[in-house]
Design an enzyme around this catalytic site. Structure first.
Site, PDB file in Angstrom:
ATOM      1  N   HIS A 112      -3.801  -5.372  -0.335  1.00 40.53           N
ATOM      2  CA  HIS A 112      -3.707  -5.890   0.951  1.00 40.53           C
ATOM      3  C   HIS A 112      -3.556  -7.194   0.971  1.00 40.53           C
ATOM      4  O   HIS A 112      -4.764  -7.961   1.110  1.00 40.53           O
ATOM      5  CB  HIS A 112      -4.703  -5.090   1.804  1.00 40.53           C
ATOM      6  CG  HIS A 112      -4.369  -3.786   2.391  1.00 40.53           C
ATOM      7  ND1 HIS A 112      -3.839  -3.289   3.595  1.00 40.53           N
ATOM      8  CD2 HIS A 112      -4.476  -2.504   1.715  1.00 40.53           C
ATOM      9  CE1 HIS A 112      -3.716  -2.224   3.639  1.00 40.53           C
ATOM     10  NE2 HIS A 112      -4.309  -1.670   2.483  1.00 40.53           N
ATOM     11  N   GLU A 158      -3.004  -9.317   3.020  1.00 42.33           N
ATOM     12  CA  GLU A 158      -3.106  -9.852   4.454  1.00 42.33           C
ATOM     13  C   GLU A 158      -4.757  -9.990   4.579  1.00 42.33           C
ATOM     14  O   GLU A 158      -5.263 -10.557   5.594  1.00 42.33           O
ATOM     15  CB  GLU A 158      -2.717  -9.134   5.706  1.00 42.33           C
ATOM     16  CG  GLU A 158      -3.485  -7.895   6.018  1.00 42.33           C
ATOM     17  CD  GLU A 158      -3.579  -6.674   5.046  1.00 42.33           C
ATOM     18  OE1 GLU A 158      -4.266  -5.929   5.236  1.00 42.33           O
ATOM     19  OE2 GLU A 158      -2.840  -6.660   4.103  1.00 42.33           O
ATOM     20  N   CYS A 199       0.968  -1.151   0.112  1.00 41.81           N
ATOM     21  CA  CYS A 199       0.074  -0.043   0.049  1.00 41.81           C
ATOM     22  C   CYS A 199       0.874   1.294  -0.004  1.00 41.81           C
ATOM     23  O   CYS A 199       1.546   1.499  -0.842  1.00 41.81           O
ATOM     24  CB  CYS A 199      -1.046   0.016   1.172  1.00 41.81           C
ATOM     25  SG  CYS A 199      -2.164   1.122   1.195  1.00 41.81           S
TER      26      CYS A 199
END
Length: 395
Positions: free
Chosen positions: A363, A365, A279
């Site tokens: 992202h 995750e 990011c």
């Protein structure tokens, strides 16, 4: 027969162009200004509302039923449980109902109040989203007053004083101020969160607004993590003798944060250590490598964004949250584009030829979102393993 009785509005959202939207206030009482964006995720509103990457923004949820699974202490993404994430407000369509989930600890509206986040319910969030798609992300002021009395002139003055996100460094507002250790691993059903035992690697994570689940995913790869502030110097970082360095997500304009972050990242690149950015970390790496960033028209905010991994040819569904992007045409020779958005073709990843350095715009995750991109954490640790002369594991 009595007539239909409508509740008086107790909250307003006023856009920079004068558009005035009325609804029912939830959460904190007061006023706040920020940039209005929309998020298309159907789950994970609590994770979204605690993601430091949203600092300075008012989040419009396109999914109509927000709050239906309540809130709890496990799904917070802000590392410091007591700290505010920097989010200015929340816009939802349907009134918040009583939660219906075994993990719920309290109602969303009570949780919002405790977190200091102003909310407005009862708006046509799809119409507001269409407006953002057409005109771009608008600055706005959100206000919640239980008595329904609003001074529009005063609210307009407050809005006029908001500079907008371009040129704004927000990473310093959400970053940790102290170095700390992290060893918590990802949540698993029936087990909760675990702890990394006997770590094989040591990763230093630079916190520009890091999410908990990113740190958990790194720990899941058998690494202990040392988290340092956004303003950490190269001497601060190398004093920990890391095997790899992680550049975290975060809010604001990367060019503003880059004034102090980019010189450090350039020295990290020179060190030869494996580097992974996500990011804002991706954008800052792009700047450090000689590229440029640009403000996006409507940004990418959601958990259903298709991205193609150009290194494998595979397409993954990803979670995204960014209003700035790396300009691929500005990337110099030796920098390879590794991922691209299949929504609009914007850059979603890069790598340095011949060096253990890469980053992605999205992202991996999740939290919230799909797990398609979890392989990237293994890709990062494989670079560490390779540098240490260890066996590289299959992604």
């Amino acid at each position: 027969m009595s007539g239909w009785k409508e509740s008086a509005p107790t909250a307003v959202l006023i856009l920079r162009d004068g558009t005035r939207l009325e609804g029912q206030g939830i959460g904190a009482v007061g006023t706040a200004v920020g940039e209005v964006c929309f998020n298309t995720a159907m789950t994970g509103y609590q994770e979204i509302l605690t993601d430091p990457s949203y600092a300075g923004q008012i989040i419009t949820f396109t999914f109509p039923h927000i709050g239906n699974v309540g809130a709890n202490d496990e799904d917070i993404e802000t590392v410091n449980m007591a700290a505010a994430s920097g989010i200015r407000g929340a816009v939802i369509k349907a009134d918040v109902t009583s939660p219906s989930n075994y993990r719920a600890a309290e109602r969303l509206d009570a949780w919002l109040k405790k977190r200091g986040i102003i909310g407005i319910a009862g708006l046509d969030t799809r119409a507001l989203t269409a407006l953002i798609r057409e005109k771009g992300m608008a600055d706005a002021v959100i206000a919640h007053a239980p008595d329904g009395n609003f001074n529009d002139a005063a609210l307009k003055v407050e809005l006029d004083q908001f500079p907008g996100l371009e040129g704004l460094d927000l990473a310093k507002d959400v970053s940790t101020t102290q170095t700390y250790k992290w060893d918590e691993t990802r949540w698993r059903l029936g087990e909760g969160y675990g702890r990394v035992e006997n770590p094989d690697f040591h990763v230093v994570a630079i916190d520009y607004g890091a999410k908990r689940n990113i740190l958990r995913c790194i720990a899941d790869q058998g690494a202990r993590v040392t988290v340092v502030p956004a303003t950490a110097t190269i001497e601060d970082i190398m004093a920990h003798n890391p095997d790899g360095i992680f550049l975290s997500n975060g809010p604001g304009d990367p060019s503003a944060t880059g004034e102090y972050a980019v010189p450090t990242i350039k020295k990290i690149i020179e060190s030869g250590k494996p580097v992974f950015g996500i990011c804002l970390g991706h954008q800052l790496l792009g700047l450090a490598l000689g590229g440029k960033t640009q403000k996006m028209h409507q940004g990418h905010h959601g958990a259903n964004h298709p991205v193609k991994d150009l290194t494998t040819g595979k397409v993954e569904i990803t979670s995204m949250n960014h209003g700035f992007a790396v300009d691929r045409d500005s990337l110099p020779a030796g920098i390879v584009e590794t991922h691209t958005s299949l929504f609009d073709g914007s850059n979603a990843g890069l790598a340095v030829e011949g060096k253990p350095i890469f980053s992605v715009q999205y992202h991996p995750e999740a939290s919230p979102g799909p797990h398609d991109a979890h392989y990237l954490f293994k890709r990062f640790i494989n670079l560490v393993r390779e540098q240490k002369g260890m066996e590289v594991l299959a992604e």
